[in-house]
Design a protein around this motif. Structure first.
Motif, mmCIF file in Angstrom:
data_model
loop_
_atom_site.group_PDB
_atom_site.id
_atom_site.type_symbol
_atom_site.label_atom_id
_atom_site.label_comp_id
_atom_site.label_asym_id
_atom_site.label_seq_id
_atom_site.Cartn_x
_atom_site.Cartn_y
_atom_site.Cartn_z
ATOM 1 N N ILE A 34 0.861 -1.180 0.000
ATOM 2 C CA ILE A 34 0.000 0.000 0.000
ATOM 3 C C ILE A 34 0.897 1.229 0.000
ATOM 4 O O ILE A 34 1.492 1.577 1.026
ATOM 5 N N PRO A 35 1.041 1.933 -1.134
ATOM 6 C CA PRO A 35 1.845 3.167 -1.180
ATOM 7 C C PRO A 35 1.117 4.293 -0.452
ATOM 8 O O PRO A 35 -0.109 4.414 -0.546
ATOM 9 N N ILE A 36 1.873 5.132 0.233
ATOM 10 C CA ILE A 36 1.255 6.251 0.958
ATOM 11 C C ILE A 36 1.400 7.571 0.209
ATOM 12 O O ILE A 36 0.890 8.597 0.665
ATOM 13 N N ASP A 37 2.083 7.578 -0.930
ATOM 14 C CA ASP A 37 2.420 8.826 -1.624
ATOM 15 C C ASP A 37 1.211 9.727 -1.865
ATOM 16 O O ASP A 37 1.298 10.948 -1.715
ATOM 17 N N SER A 38 0.067 9.134 -2.249
ATOM 18 C CA SER A 38 -1.096 9.940 -2.608
ATOM 19 C C SER A 38 -2.091 10.091 -1.469
ATOM 20 O O SER A 38 -3.179 10.659 -1.661
ATOM 21 N N LEU A 39 -1.735 9.598 -0.277
ATOM 22 C CA LEU A 39 -2.665 9.649 0.855
ATOM 23 C C LEU A 39 -2.404 10.907 1.674
ATOM 24 O O LEU A 39 -1.279 11.148 2.121
ATOM 25 N N LEU A 60 3.749 -1.012 3.806
ATOM 26 C CA LEU A 60 3.466 0.398 3.608
ATOM 27 C C LEU A 60 4.704 1.042 3.019
ATOM 28 O O LEU A 60 5.767 1.051 3.639
ATOM 29 N N THR A 61 4.594 1.571 1.816
ATOM 30 C CA THR A 61 5.752 2.086 1.087
ATOM 31 C C THR A 61 5.501 3.513 0.623
ATOM 32 O O THR A 61 4.383 4.034 0.698
ATOM 33 N N GLY A 62 6.542 4.137 0.100
ATOM 34 C CA GLY A 62 6.435 5.464 -0.476
ATOM 35 C C GLY A 62 6.748 6.563 0.526
ATOM 36 O O GLY A 62 7.159 6.316 1.665
ATOM 37 N N ARG A 63 6.542 7.795 0.074
ATOM 38 C CA ARG A 63 6.847 8.971 0.896
ATOM 39 C C ARG A 63 5.629 9.876 0.971
ATOM 40 O O ARG A 63 4.919 10.062 -0.016
ATOM 41 N N GLY A 64 5.416 10.425 2.148
ATOM 42 C CA GLY A 64 4.290 11.334 2.313
ATOM 43 C C GLY A 64 4.111 11.712 3.764
ATOM 44 O O GLY A 64 4.805 11.221 4.660
ATOM 45 N N ASN A 65 3.135 12.580 3.998
ATOM 46 C CA ASN A 65 2.890 13.073 5.343
ATOM 47 C C ASN A 65 2.376 11.983 6.283
ATOM 48 O O ASN A 65 2.485 12.106 7.507
ATOM 49 N N VAL A 66 1.818 10.910 5.727
ATOM 50 C CA VAL A 66 1.322 9.812 6.556
ATOM 51 C C VAL A 66 2.465 9.128 7.308
ATOM 52 O O VAL A 66 2.254 8.508 8.342
ATOM 53 N N HIS A 67 3.679 9.279 6.790
ATOM 54 C CA HIS A 67 4.834 8.635 7.445
ATOM 55 C C HIS A 67 4.934 9.039 8.912
ATOM 56 O O HIS A 67 5.210 8.205 9.776
ATOM 57 N N ARG A 68 4.723 10.331 9.206
ATOM 58 C CA ARG A 68 4.849 10.782 10.594
ATOM 59 C C ARG A 68 3.779 10.141 11.473
ATOM 60 O O ARG A 68 4.027 9.779 12.624
ATOM 61 N N ILE A 69 2.598 9.965 10.937
ATOM 62 C CA ILE A 69 1.514 9.317 11.684
ATOM 63 C C ILE A 69 1.900 7.882 12.039
ATOM 64 O O ILE A 69 1.650 7.399 13.137
ATOM 65 N N LEU A 70 2.537 7.221 11.069
ATOM 66 C CA LEU A 70 2.920 5.824 11.275
ATOM 67 C C LEU A 70 4.078 5.694 12.245
ATOM 68 O O LEU A 70 4.129 4.773 13.054
ATOM 69 N N SER A 71 5.042 6.615 12.155
ATOM 70 C CA SER A 71 6.263 6.486 12.938
ATOM 71 C C SER A 71 6.138 7.036 14.348
ATOM 72 O O SER A 71 6.829 6.587 15.257
ATOM 73 N N PHE A 98 1.938 -5.000 9.885
ATOM 74 C CA PHE A 98 2.328 -3.983 8.921
ATOM 75 C C PHE A 98 3.853 -3.911 8.867
ATOM 76 O O PHE A 98 4.512 -3.917 9.905
ATOM 77 N N SER A 99 4.372 -3.839 7.670
ATOM 78 C CA SER A 99 5.787 -3.567 7.475
ATOM 79 C C SER A 99 5.897 -2.116 7.006
ATOM 80 O O SER A 99 5.530 -1.789 5.878
ATOM 81 N N VAL A 100 6.361 -1.263 7.908
ATOM 82 C CA VAL A 100 6.410 0.172 7.602
ATOM 83 C C VAL A 100 7.727 0.499 6.913
ATOM 84 O O VAL A 100 8.793 0.494 7.520
#
Length: 453
Positions: free
Chosen positions: A262-267, A299-310, A344-346
């Motif tokens: 699931i890419p997060i780039d567009s989320l 969970l792959t890609g780059r985006g603002n959701v990364h901070r939520i996950l981390s 999940f594999s972040v």
């Protein structure tokens, strides 16, 4: 040559413990424990429905050498059903179920041949209906758990026989790094022995290594972890009058393991990410309505959701909720269409221009360039990790864990280290704290500060 048909299976791993899944709800865990037996039942059904003349099983019937009583009784029951339909079985034991393991001393049905150790045993297989001889079958069982010699070199075609020759071998062909190098050999070793079909076991990934003669791994009959994804089953082999083999794969698994990306780039935010995961669960349910699925989401890609996950632990929270919902279905025994999220594999990152960072004349740029060069080859990866992890090697348990890690694990460690470096050194966090500047602006600010120093 008389045409005939046989079934080739391997690595049944009956009564597998499904290690690492001890925290599952009782209903889900019970269904998983039953899945290897269910696959065995399907194997019997396929053999009968396809009217095969015999079955060959290439090792690891049981998951451990001291097989459970339940596992042994269920296998005996399956053998009796095949015997009732006139289907003979030829099998060898592998590293998980060697002949020195404690087992019941019971009388096997007349149509069952278990090959011993030493020189390959020979058996002549007949057509089920008319008793005509159609094949010579050879096999060697493991006497103990570890067999490190090239046992393939012991196999020889029966002198003077024009029958179709099948060799049962449990071993690692061409050094598959994901499995122990038991009975190691090469394709060249097998091709040169004069056999018409090599019925392999030990490697759990289905593959046809060579076509003439067929050198075949059917894989295991039931996946048991996210390392064993995709359909699992057996091959039906049809041998025609010219000795040519046509293979048909038949699925046997009742639980399908898979990894979905699931890419997060567009989320844009947490709500969109949650919806994307929930939709992925329903997509899997629709694709495999008759099976239970166990999935790990990458969970792959780059985006603002990364901070939520981390930082917010959103992945752990959503995982708990998804599992709660499926546990309710399992309590109702609604296993068909059950989708259990294993985890999940972040593998995400902050929204930065990684390529631009790599070209910078900075500490972070040099770090990313070193990481990239090291990841290009196995030797480079090992050299970098050996230097970085040297302080940890004083601990015996950590040494054991590091030794057991595969190349994929080590590349993931390196990727995680890169992301941590980007997070700490790219200036993105400073930008957000200062008012949420865009990544490129944060990079510019960092470079200005660097020139002042």
């Amino acid at each position: 040559m008389i045409p005939f048909r046989f079934l080739h299976a391997a690595d049944l791993h009956l009564d597998s413990r499904f290690a690492g899944l001890a925290q599952l709800p009782h209903a889900v865990r019970s269904y998983l424990r039953e899945s290897t037996f269910a696959a065995l039942g399907r194997l019997v059904g396929v053999a009968v429905e396809a009217k095969v003349d015999f079955v060959v099983i290439s090792g690891d019937v049981y998951d451990v050498s001291d097989a459970s009583l339940q596992g042994q009784l269920r296998f005996q029951e399956a053998l009796k059903k095949l015997d009732e339909h006139g289907i003979k079985v030829y099998l060898i034991h592998g590293n998980h179920d060697p002949l020195d393991g404690p087992r019941l001393k019971t009388e096997l049905p007349e149509g069952i041949t278990v090959f011993g150790t030493g020189e390959p045993g020979l058996a002549v297989a007949c057509r089920r209906s008319d008793g005509a001889e159609v094949a010579v079958i050879s096999g060697i069982s493991y006497p103990t758990q570890k067999v490190t010699e090239n046992t393939a070199l012991r196999y020889n075609r029966k002198p003077g026989s024009t029958l179709f020759h099948i060799a049962l071998l449990h071993g690692n062909v061409d050094g598959d790094s994901q499995h122990e190098t038991y009975s190691p050999c090469t394709r060249k070793d097998l091709i040169g022995r004069g056999f018409d079909y090599w019925a392999l076991g030990h490697i759990h990934k289905r593959s046809i290594l060579h076509e003439h003669p067929p050198i075949v791994y059917p894989g295991n009959i039931q996946g048991r972890s996210v390392k064993e994804t995709g359909p699992k089953g057996c091959y039906i082999a049809d041998v025609n009058a010219e000795g040519h083999v046509q293979l048909e794969f038949r699925e046997l698994d009742t639980v399908r393991w898979q990894v979905r990306e699931i890419p997060i780039d567009s989320l844009a935010d947490e709500a969109e990410w949650t919806a994307a995961v929930e939709q992925a669960v329903e997509d899997i349910r629709e694709e495999l309505p008759q099976l239970m699925s166990v999935v790990r989401f990458r969970l792959t890609g780059r985006g603002n959701v990364h901070r939520i996950l981390s930082e917010k632990g959103a992945a752990a929270d959503l995982l708990s909720e998804l599992q709660r919902r499926e546990a309710v279905r399992a309590d109702r025994q609604a296993y068909a269409g059950l989708v259990w999220t294993e985890g999940f594999s972040v593998e995400t990152g902050l929204p930065v221009d990684r390529g631009r960072l790599r070209q910078e004349d900075s500490f972070l740029g040099e770090l990313l360039r070193l990481s990239g060069r090291s990841a290009e080859t196995e030797d480079g990866l090992e050299e970098l990790l050996a230097a970085a992890l040297r302080p940890l090697l004083e601990n015996r348990e950590l040494r054991r864990l590091l030794a057991a890690a595969g190349a994929a694990d080590k590349r993931e460690w390196l990727r995680s280290a890169e992301e941590l470096g980007i997070t700490l050194l790219s200036g993105t966090e400073d930008a957000e704290k200062a008012g949420g500047r865009e990544p490129k602006e944060a990079e510019a600010g960092r470079q200005e500060r660097g020139s002042e120093r």
